[in-house]
Design a protein around this motif. Structure first.
Motif, PDB file in Angstrom:
ATOM      1  N   TRP A  35       0.821  -1.209   0.000  1.00 35.08           N
ATOM      2  CA  TRP A  35       0.000   0.000   0.000  1.00 35.08           C
ATOM      3  C   TRP A  35       0.853   1.256   0.000  1.00 35.08           C
ATOM      4  N   ASP A  36       0.210   2.373  -0.322  1.00 32.94           N
ATOM      5  CA  ASP A  36       0.781   3.703  -0.100  1.00 32.94           C
ATOM      6  C   ASP A  36      -0.368   4.662   0.178  1.00 32.94           C
ATOM      7  N   TRP A  37      -0.035   5.871   0.557  1.00 30.91           N
ATOM      8  CA  TRP A  37      -1.067   6.819   1.006  1.00 30.91           C
ATOM      9  C   TRP A  37      -1.990   7.282  -0.118  1.00 30.91           C
ATOM     10  N   ARG A  65       4.467  -1.065   2.961  1.00 32.16           N
ATOM     11  CA  ARG A  65       4.361   0.115   2.088  1.00 32.16           C
ATOM     12  C   ARG A  65       5.181  -0.124   0.837  1.00 32.16           C
ATOM     13  N   GLU A  67       7.074   1.788  -0.754  1.00 33.58           N
ATOM     14  CA  GLU A  67       8.434   2.325  -0.631  1.00 33.58           C
ATOM     15  C   GLU A  67       9.351   1.345   0.097  1.00 33.58           C
TER      16      GLU A  67
END
Length: 97
Positions: A35-37, A65, A67
């Motif tokens: 996931w990411d924001w 995340r 990243e």
């Protein structure tokens, strides 16, 4: 469901072939939910995955995340000792290098 069994079976077959190869170093990064924001649709699922992982629900790992995954892969390419399946714990460690 049958499609999931077939998908996971295919993934494991590829992983076995990579690990058995003498020509390449098989480093398999196996995150649970990535996931990411910017992915608002998955944000509600993150706590569910993380809690399930923390209490030991089978086949559920802590979320990762994107990243962290990317940093871990780059670090793994540069580190010849990285091989085999890398779960979230190894990814988090590699990402900090």
């Amino acid at each position: 469901p049958d499609w999931l069994k077939q998908y996971l079976g295919s993934k494991r077959t590829v992983e076995e072939r990579l690990n058995g190869s003498a020509k390449i170093r098989g480093a398999i990064f196996r995150p649970s939910l990535i996931w990411d924001w910017t992915k608002l649709d998955v944000l509600p699922a993150i706590p569910i995955f993380n809690i399930a992982s923390a209490i030991g629900v089978p086949f559920v790992d802590k979320t990762v995340r994107v990243e962290t995954l990317a940093d871990a892969i780059v670090a793994g390419i540069g580190d010849d000792s990285v091989e085999g399946v890398q779960r979230y714990m190894q990814m988090e460690k590699l990402a900090k290098q």
